[in-house]
Design an enzyme around this catalytic site. Structure first.
Site, PDB file in Angstrom:
ATOM      1  N   PHE A 226       0.781  -1.211   0.067  1.00 26.56           N
ATOM      2  CA  PHE A 226       0.029   0.049  -0.009  1.00 26.56           C
ATOM      3  C   PHE A 226       0.834   1.212   0.107  1.00 26.56           C
ATOM      4  CE2 PHE A 226      -2.390  -3.234   2.336  1.00 26.56           C
ATOM      5  CZ  PHE A 226      -3.484  -3.569   1.390  1.00 26.56           C
ATOM      6  N   ARG A 308       1.392  15.699  -6.346  1.00 20.43           N
ATOM      7  CA  ARG A 308      -0.020  15.089  -6.457  1.00 20.43           C
ATOM      8  C   ARG A 308      -1.118  15.565  -5.530  1.00 20.43           C
ATOM      9  NH1 ARG A 308      -1.668  10.387  -9.220  1.00 20.43           N
ATOM     10  NH2 ARG A 308       0.333   9.849 -10.036  1.00 20.43           N
ATOM     11  N   GLU A 717      -5.189   2.725  -7.030  1.00 16.51           N
ATOM     12  CA  GLU A 717      -5.445   3.630  -5.859  1.00 16.51           C
ATOM     13  C   GLU A 717      -6.736   4.236  -6.061  1.00 16.51           C
ATOM     14  OE1 GLU A 717      -1.601   5.291  -7.612  1.00 16.51           O
ATOM     15  OE2 GLU A 717      -1.219   5.783  -5.367  1.00 16.51           O
TER      16      GLU A 717
END
Ligand code: MTE
Ligand code: HPA
Ligand code: MOS
Length: 764
Positions: A226, A308, A717
């Site tokens: 993750f 991001r 994601e």
């Protein structure tokens, strides 16, 4: 793709035979490592005394920064992180020294005997403190489109405020693990639970004063990652490499769960300041956002995560004028790192919080306000990329449809009228998530394929299997390209000597990059097999065909016109081998077209976007603050999914992980900078009990120009963000206490305590 009920390791997983890092047979002379972690968040190291520890029987070595043969540096994007500190620790949990011994127990005993004296220094833990002290990491990240300043006076409504959310522990099932095995001639085999084998190779070479050719990193699969094994694993692997180098023995390290939770970097807590202007209908005119991330003690991936976040603050909405500023703060916490969504969730959550507030001001329905502002075909993002193949209208329609939204809303209102203490609410979250690494150079993948003379196939690629079923998808892609059955394909471990210069398996692009490379490699072999097949078919059936007539499908090659005139794939492979035809191929893939001009703040950094939306219904108990996520509906545009069950699994898992982040997962840091939620009993993640009773996922298959391998889109994601809708469902339920006349003051995570406080405040 047509056939998808496959899971390449399914049988191994359900029978418990799957091997993870350290499950291999133990090499002789194996030693174990334990780390002495700093107990202080910021301090000068006055002395380290390990005299007593060294004398314990079974202890084979104790190493500090002085024992690092090469450079004492684990930073990659920015070189600011020592592997072991020389005179100053900057977070509680920073490795200070390592003990190597004949058993983990003896190492632990020795660690407890080491006496470290610290002189405490000033600490900073929160975004607010760091801002006050100007404690920052790197530079500000800024974007601008249009002229928001000029617009404020023209805005009928302006909303301004702050919103914040917490960090998140990865809680992968397999903790950080590594085994380093020394070989002849200063060569080392490294078996590490990592998403970034090439980074491990480079950093091990760097700290050992060796070169990349001296380090072989091999990864079979991970028990979950993750994002928590993109950088975190580098530190522990490099420490084990130093230990193996110094002792000359194989050394392994396995992090204990409480160590892993307390000492490794996590999702960045964030705070967003927003100012938005909109018209009477709620249509956006201008926005001004500042997003702050708590970066922890070293830069790690914070700059890319910040970027991001900044690039996702628009989420699904078109802002004609917008200014976005992002800043990462340096604090005395473990360096925060990649976590599913990689800054996207912080940006999108902020965006949705603002949209919810706008809906309240103009008294619009939660769907209506979003449909009004959602991107239309060809509109541009704040960073200048046109958004194509947008289908929000269709997604919203479908979501209303499958959830029975109008009825659900009425039922909720009625329930709330009839119940004094329990209240229900509904929240939605649309998602637009950009696919591609934001650092353009990382968008490359490679694969190496061998067909054996018996017709079976060995595939190596640069991606890491971590439960997302990348290997299943790549096997399907190779099977489809070669026209062979899925069962003849073996996906090998990821090994930097078979496929080199790998990008981390991250940014949801594992299949796009490595799957495309595998497709190209398989295509090369197929091209060489076509003439062989043609000749075999002609000879065997006494017919004459062209190369264009040859089709590979279902484990045979046949003539297009006469599918029954076929030759088995293994016979073709065997014949090719006997005729000295190369049955191996390597291929490389890079994402075309993407670029970003950081001077101008404009470009097309994403190859395409993933679109979808989720709706959650939650119930709260206003006396205890307990919540129950009762119903969840998700509509996801899946393009041409390679494997529908796998993608559904990613969507469901992503939703639950996101829901955990915004509702129950809370990292508590005390005044000393220690994580006091270091166990699974004090850090609550969603369990089976927390699954919504109604959980519906609807995929919208579409033929897409803007998509990747075999028309598919990345999946890893984006679904995480669907879970954010649970927060808004809870907020809606709280606000029903005053019949939606007041807005609740709620920040994430919406824990029972915060819910009770928000209710109290509303009643005042
Ligand atoms: N799914 C499982 N089961 N385990 C994981 O560790 N990681 C997520 C996502 N899904 C993860 C997962 C993250 S953070 C990313 S970036 C992608 O998978 C990585 O894999 P992909 O690029 O192959 O989708
Ligand atoms: N996403 C995920 N991981 C990354 C990225 C990204 O954009 N860049 C570097 N590592
Ligand atoms: Mo995922 S956070 O890009 O590993």
């Amino acid at each position: 793709m047509e056939k998808s009920p496959y899971h390449i390791n399914g049988k191994l997983h359900v029978t418990g035979q799957t091997r993870f890092t350290l499950d291999e047979n133990k090499p002789s002379g194996l030693l174990y490592m334990k780390i002495l972690f700093s107990t202080q968040a910021h301090a000068r190291i006055v002395s380290v005394n390990f005299y007593e520890a060294q004398t314990l029987p079974g202890v084979r070595g104790i190493f500090t920064y002085k024992d690092i043969p090469g450079e004492n540096q684990t930073g990659v994007a920015v070189h600011d992180e020592p592997l072991l500190p020389e005179d100053e620790v900057t977070y509680a949990g920073q490795p200070v020294a390592v003990v190597v011994g004949e058993s983990p127990e003896i190492c632990k005993k020795a660690v407890n005997c080491i006496d470290v004296r610290y002189e405490l220094l000033e600490t900073v833990f929160t975004i607010e403190e760091a801002l006050k002290k100007n404690s920052v990491l790197g530079k500000e990240n800024a974007l601008k489109k249009g002229d928001p300043e000029a617009m404020w006076e023209k805005c009928p409504h302006i909303l301004e405020g702050e919103f914040s959310g917490g960090g998140q522990e990865h809680l992968y099932l397999e903790t950080q693990r590594v085994r380093v095995v020394p070989d002849e001639d200063n060569h080392f085999y490294v078996y590490s639970a990592t998403q970034a084998p090439t980074e491990i190779q480079e950093v091990c070479a760097r700290v050992l004063n060796l070169t990349s050719k001296d380090i072989t990193v091999d990864v079979k699969r991970l028990g979950g990652a993750f994002g928590g094994k993109e950088r975190n694993s580098t530190i522990y692997t490099a420490l084990a490499a130093v230990a193996a180098y110094r002792t000359g023995n194989p050394v392994e390290f396995e992090m204990e769960r409480h160590e892993d939770i307390r000492f490794t970097g996590k999702r960045h807590p964030f705070k967003t300041h927003y100012k938005v202007g909109f018209d009477e209908n709620g249509k956006l005119i201008a926005g001004d956002f500042s997003i702050y991330l708590n970066g922890g003690a070293y830069t790690d991936l914070s700059m890319a995560i910040l970027e991001r976040a900044v690039w996702h603050i628009d989420n699904a909405y078109h802002y004609p004028h917008i200014k976005v500023r992002g800043l990462a703060l340096r604090t005395n916490l473990p360096p925060n790192t990649a976590f599913r969504g990689f800054g996207g969730p912080q940006g999108i959550f902020s965006s949705e919080f603002v949209m919810e507030r706008i809906a309240k001001v103009v008294k619009k329905d939660i769907f209506e306000i979003r449909a009004l502002n959602a991107y239309k075909e060809g509109e541009t993002t704040p960073y200048g990329q046109e958004v194509h193949e947008v289908i929000f209208d269709e997604i919203f329609e479908k979501l209303k449809n499958i959830s029975g939204y109008d009825k659900l809303r009425k039922e909720c209102d009625e329930f709330n009228r009839n119940n004094k203490y329990k209240k229900r609410g509904i929240g939605i979250t649309p998602v637009k998530f950009g696919i591609s690494f934001t650092a353009a150079f990382l968008n490359q993948g490679a694969a190496l394929i061998w067909v054996f003379s018996d017709g079976t196939v060995s595939v190596s690629h640069g991606g890491i299997e971590m439960g997302q079923e990348l290997n299943t998808k790549i096997a399907q892609i190779v099977a489809k390209t070669l026209g062979v059955s899925f069962d003849v394909i073996k996906i090998e471990s990821t090994n930097v000597k078979r496929v080199a210069n790998t990008s981390p398996t991250a940014a949801s692009s594992g299949t796009d990059l490595n799957g495309n490379a595998a497709r190209l490699a398989a295509g090369k072999i197929k091209k060489r097999l076509i003439p062989v097949a043609k000749e075999l078919i002609e000879k065997h059936y006494g017919i004459s065909i062209t190369e264009d007539d040859v089709v590979f499908d279902n484990g045979v090659a046949c003539s297009k016109e006469n599918p029954e005139k076929s030759i088995p794939f293994n016979e073709i492979a065997e014949t090719a081998y006997m005729n000295r035809i190369n049955l191996g191929a390597q291929a490389f893939y890079k994402t075309p077209g993407i670029y970003f001009d950081r001077e101008k703040g404009k470009g097309e950094p994403f190859y395409y976007f993933v679109f979808g939306a989720a709706l959650t219904q939650a119930e709260i108990d206003t006396l205890t603050g307990a919540t129950e996520v009762q119903k969840a509906f998700i509509v996801h545009e899946s393009a041409n999914s390679i494997n529908i069950p796998v993608d559904k699994g990613q969507i469901e898992g992503g939703y639950i992980q996101g829901m955990g982040w915004v509702t129950m997962e809370e990292i508590v840091i005390n005044e000393k900078g220690e994580n006091t939620t270091g166990t699974t009993s004090t850090y609550k993640i969603p369990s089976f009990d927390d699954l919504p009773e109604v959980f519906k996922v609807e995929m919208l298959p579409r033929k897409r120009k803007f998509a990747s391998v075999y028309g598919s889109k990345a999946i890893g994601e984006p679904p995480f963000m669907y879970g954010i809708s649970a927060f808004f469902a809870i907020k809606d339920a709280i606000e029903s206490v005053t019949d939606h006349k007041k807005e609740a003051d709620l920040t994430a995570p919406a824990t029972p305590e915060k819910i009770l406080m928000a209710i109290e405040e509303l009643k005042d």
